[in-house]
Motif scaffolding. Sequence first.
Motif, PDB file in Angstrom:
ATOM      1  N   ASN A 165      13.499 -35.027 -87.522  1.00 44.37           N
ATOM      2  CA  ASN A 165      13.127 -34.120 -88.479  1.00 44.37           C
ATOM      3  C   ASN A 165      13.694 -33.444 -88.662  1.00 44.37           C
ATOM      4  OD1 ASN A 165      11.817 -37.446 -89.395  1.00 44.37           O
ATOM      5  ND2 ASN A 165       9.947 -36.764 -87.703  1.00 44.37           N
ATOM      6  N   ARG A 166      14.531 -33.283 -89.901  1.00 44.67           N
ATOM      7  CA  ARG A 166      14.802 -31.875 -89.769  1.00 44.67           C
ATOM      8  C   ARG A 166      14.575 -31.355 -91.080  1.00 44.67           C
ATOM      9  NH1 ARG A 166      20.191 -30.469 -87.249  1.00 44.67           N
ATOM     10  NH2 ARG A 166      20.914 -31.714 -85.954  1.00 44.67           N
ATOM     11  N   ASP A 167      14.825 -29.808 -91.666  1.00 42.70           N
ATOM     12  CA  ASP A 167      14.405 -28.820 -92.567  1.00 42.70           C
ATOM     13  C   ASP A 167      14.794 -27.959 -92.122  1.00 42.70           C
ATOM     14  OD1 ASP A 167      12.269 -28.469 -95.081  1.00 42.70           O
ATOM     15  OD2 ASP A 167      10.920 -28.774 -94.086  1.00 42.70           O
ATOM     16  N   TRP A 168      14.305 -27.020 -93.486  1.00 43.92           N
ATOM     17  CA  TRP A 168      14.884 -25.676 -93.091  1.00 43.92           C
ATOM     18  C   TRP A 168      13.607 -24.758 -92.852  1.00 43.92           C
ATOM     19  CZ3 TRP A 168      19.729 -24.699 -94.062  1.00 43.92           C
ATOM     20  CH2 TRP A 168      20.542 -25.563 -95.318  1.00 43.92           C
ATOM     21  N   ILE A 169      13.874 -23.991 -92.130  1.00 46.56           N
ATOM     22  CA  ILE A 169      13.383 -22.773 -91.131  1.00 46.56           C
ATOM     23  C   ILE A 169      14.141 -21.529 -90.838  1.00 46.56           C
ATOM     24  CG2 ILE A 169      13.481 -23.535 -88.587  1.00 46.56           C
ATOM     25  CD1 ILE A 169      10.993 -22.907 -88.654  1.00 46.56           C
ATOM     26  N   GLY A 170      13.159 -19.961 -91.252  1.00 42.23           N
ATOM     27  CA  GLY A 170      14.418 -19.130 -91.253  1.00 42.23           C
ATOM     28  C   GLY A 170      14.151 -18.372 -89.853  1.00 42.23           C
ATOM     29  N   VAL A 171      15.430 -18.275 -89.341  1.00 39.41           N
ATOM     30  CA  VAL A 171      16.172 -17.540 -87.594  1.00 39.41           C
ATOM     31  C   VAL A 171      14.153 -16.694 -87.236  1.00 39.41           C
ATOM     32  CG1 VAL A 171      16.834 -17.167 -86.127  1.00 39.41           C
ATOM     33  CG2 VAL A 171      17.725 -18.316 -87.843  1.00 39.41           C
ATOM     34  N   ASP A 172      14.186 -16.014 -88.583  1.00 43.51           N
ATOM     35  CA  ASP A 172      13.329 -14.666 -87.739  1.00 43.51           C
ATOM     36  C   ASP A 172      11.689 -15.715 -87.547  1.00 43.51           C
ATOM     37  OD1 ASP A 172      12.988 -15.225 -90.004  1.00 43.51           O
ATOM     38  OD2 ASP A 172      12.930 -13.310 -90.864  1.00 43.51           O
ATOM     39  N   GLU A 173      11.508 -16.594 -88.182  1.00 43.53           N
ATOM     40  CA  GLU A 173       9.976 -17.077 -87.988  1.00 43.53           C
ATOM     41  C   GLU A 173      10.513 -17.824 -87.370  1.00 43.53           C
ATOM     42  OE1 GLU A 173       8.066 -20.604 -91.224  1.00 43.53           O
ATOM     43  OE2 GLU A 173      10.201 -19.712 -91.893  1.00 43.53           O
ATOM     44  N   LEU A 174      11.614 -18.950 -86.640  1.00 41.23           N
ATOM     45  CA  LEU A 174      11.895 -19.614 -85.840  1.00 41.23           C
ATOM     46  C   LEU A 174      10.986 -18.770 -84.523  1.00 41.23           C
ATOM     47  CD1 LEU A 174      12.182 -22.328 -85.043  1.00 41.23           C
ATOM     48  CD2 LEU A 174      14.541 -21.915 -84.291  1.00 41.23           C
ATOM     49  N   ILE A 175      12.448 -17.847 -84.056  1.00 46.60           N
ATOM     50  CA  ILE A 175      12.065 -16.789 -82.298  1.00 46.60           C
ATOM     51  C   ILE A 175      10.415 -15.936 -83.117  1.00 46.60           C
ATOM     52  CG2 ILE A 175      12.959 -15.210 -81.640  1.00 46.60           C
ATOM     53  CD1 ILE A 175      15.924 -15.826 -82.711  1.00 46.60           C
ATOM     54  N   GLY A 176      10.192 -15.491 -84.019  1.00 49.69           N
ATOM     55  CA  GLY A 176       8.800 -14.560 -84.102  1.00 49.69           C
ATOM     56  C   GLY A 176       7.672 -15.796 -83.739  1.00 49.69           C
ATOM     57  N   SER A 177       7.554 -17.110 -84.347  1.00 49.33           N
ATOM     58  CA  SER A 177       6.933 -18.325 -84.067  1.00 49.33           C
ATOM     59  C   SER A 177       6.525 -18.819 -82.406  1.00 49.33           C
ATOM     60  CB  SER A 177       6.660 -19.325 -84.943  1.00 49.33           C
ATOM     61  OG  SER A 177       6.395 -20.093 -83.822  1.00 49.33           O
ATOM     62  N   ALA A 178       7.475 -18.222 -81.676  1.00 50.86           N
ATOM     63  CA  ALA A 178       8.207 -18.772 -80.009  1.00 50.86           C
ATOM     64  C   ALA A 178       7.752 -16.877 -79.314  1.00 50.86           C
ATOM     65  CB  ALA A 178       9.694 -19.145 -80.163  1.00 50.86           C
ATOM     66  N   ALA A 179       7.786 -16.567 -79.650  1.00 50.73           N
ATOM     67  CA  ALA A 179       7.102 -14.528 -79.081  1.00 50.73           C
ATOM     68  C   ALA A 179       6.033 -14.493 -79.405  1.00 50.73           C
ATOM     69  CB  ALA A 179       7.710 -13.805 -79.801  1.00 50.73           C
ATOM     70  N   ARG A 180       5.323 -14.570 -80.662  1.00 57.54           N
ATOM     71  CA  ARG A 180       3.908 -15.029 -80.897  1.00 57.54           C
ATOM     72  C   ARG A 180       3.214 -15.564 -80.081  1.00 57.54           C
ATOM     73  NH1 ARG A 180       5.478 -14.202 -85.469  1.00 57.54           N
ATOM     74  NH2 ARG A 180       5.215 -16.714 -86.838  1.00 57.54           N
ATOM     75  N   ARG A 181       3.430 -16.823 -79.706  1.00 57.97           N
ATOM     76  CA  ARG A 181       2.979 -18.226 -78.633  1.00 57.97           C
ATOM     77  C   ARG A 181       2.944 -17.723 -76.951  1.00 57.97           C
ATOM     78  NH1 ARG A 181       4.002 -23.786 -77.263  1.00 57.97           N
ATOM     79  NH2 ARG A 181       6.027 -23.672 -78.353  1.00 57.97           N
ATOM     80  N   VAL A 228      13.064 -26.697 -81.841  1.00 54.77           N
ATOM     81  CA  VAL A 228      13.930 -25.736 -81.520  1.00 54.77           C
ATOM     82  C   VAL A 228      13.117 -24.716 -81.455  1.00 54.77           C
ATOM     83  CG1 VAL A 228      15.585 -23.704 -82.448  1.00 54.77           C
ATOM     84  CG2 VAL A 228      15.924 -26.391 -82.963  1.00 54.77           C
ATOM     85  N   GLU A 229      11.460 -24.660 -81.899  1.00 59.77           N
ATOM     86  CA  GLU A 229      10.765 -23.371 -81.823  1.00 59.77           C
ATOM     87  C   GLU A 229      10.350 -23.556 -79.985  1.00 59.77           C
ATOM     88  OE1 GLU A 229       6.335 -21.369 -81.945  1.00 59.77           O
ATOM     89  OE2 GLU A 229       6.805 -23.447 -80.483  1.00 59.77           O
ATOM     90  N   GLN A 230      10.180 -24.858 -80.005  1.00 63.80           N
ATOM     91  CA  GLN A 230       9.939 -24.920 -78.340  1.00 63.80           C
ATOM     92  C   GLN A 230      10.925 -24.693 -77.516  1.00 63.80           C
ATOM     93  OE1 GLN A 230       6.212 -26.668 -77.463  1.00 63.80           O
ATOM     94  NE2 GLN A 230       7.159 -26.719 -75.206  1.00 63.80           N
ATOM     95  N   ALA A 231      12.276 -24.806 -77.721  1.00 62.57           N
ATOM     96  CA  ALA A 231      12.613 -24.624 -76.602  1.00 62.57           C
ATOM     97  C   ALA A 231      13.039 -23.494 -76.505  1.00 62.57           C
ATOM     98  CB  ALA A 231      14.459 -25.567 -77.620  1.00 62.57           C
ATOM     99  N   VAL A 232      13.336 -22.414 -77.583  1.00 58.69           N
ATOM    100  CA  VAL A 232      13.296 -21.166 -77.600  1.00 58.69           C
ATOM    101  C   VAL A 232      12.132 -20.626 -76.838  1.00 58.69           C
ATOM    102  CG1 VAL A 232      13.091 -18.898 -78.881  1.00 58.69           C
ATOM    103  CG2 VAL A 232      14.724 -20.823 -79.552  1.00 58.69           C
ATOM    104  N   PHE A 233      11.090 -21.631 -76.846  1.00 52.93           N
ATOM    105  CA  PHE A 233       9.316 -21.208 -76.251  1.00 52.93           C
ATOM    106  C   PHE A 233      10.077 -21.188 -74.497  1.00 52.93           C
ATOM    107  CE2 PHE A 233       5.908 -21.515 -74.428  1.00 52.93           C
ATOM    108  CZ  PHE A 233       5.045 -20.843 -74.501  1.00 52.93           C
TER     109      PHE A 233
END
Length: 280
Positions: free
Chosen positions: A119-135, A163-168
């Motif tokens: 289920n795709r959606d638009w997301i900013g790369v900074d938001e995605l990586i930033g979210s994984a970093a904060r977690r 993708v956020e989980q993968a980066v995390f």
Amino acid sequence: GAQARLLPEQRQLAEAMVDDIAQAALRTRLVAELEQAHVSNETERLRSALLSSVSHDLRSPLAAMIGSADSLASYGAAMDTSDRRALLDTILVEGERLDRYIQNLLDMTRLGHEGLKINRDWIGVDELIGSAARRLQRYQPKVRLELDIPATLAPIWVHPALVEQAVFNVMENAAKFSPPEAAVRVQARELDGQLRIDVIDAGPGIPDDERARIFDMFYSVERGDRGRHGTGLGLTICQGMIGAHGGSVQALPGRDGRGTLIRITLPLLKPASHDEPDPD
């Protein structure tokens, strides 16, 4: 008369064609059956591997939580605030660890079945990586991260949570093997219609012959003096999640021959016009 003379040859041709068609049908069925057997084999292997991992990786955080709760219940009144706080922290941290393992197992079994519905959606790369970093920083407050994400990167069309989980998972893996004083670097770049996320650690690195194997399920590399950590599921899941997006995950030697670089590559897809509006 000419027609009659051709009949045996025509019959021969027709029989040969029917034979070919039958052979092709049989081959197709065999391929389908083999494919099915392969899938159920993989699922079976996955299931037994999951069960063997569950016994250890789910039980150790549970044992710590039960022990801490038991101590609080029995002796809490006699303890000072800092001891009580420490036991509560153990319950919280181990509970989160348990939650992560269960999430990983669920993700992995989903990936092992019919594949994932993206289920795709638009997301900013900074938001995605930033979210994984904060977690990651919530779980490991001491971890040092250096993020290099150009502001010019356009949003991407992906399943954000996957993708956020993968980066995390990749960042958590890098943090595990980095010396305490060394930062984990996360660098995002757009190249040739693809997004490339490099996660670089300054750990002991991975021997050449083991580099491909770190993506095998339940494979934990023993690096440095840290011994084995966790289920070894993180990178397998990561590969499944990114693979479901048509991307890839590779392990490469780190910069200057030190550490490891895990590279996530995602094709920059756009929705079909009827799917979704552009990210404006």
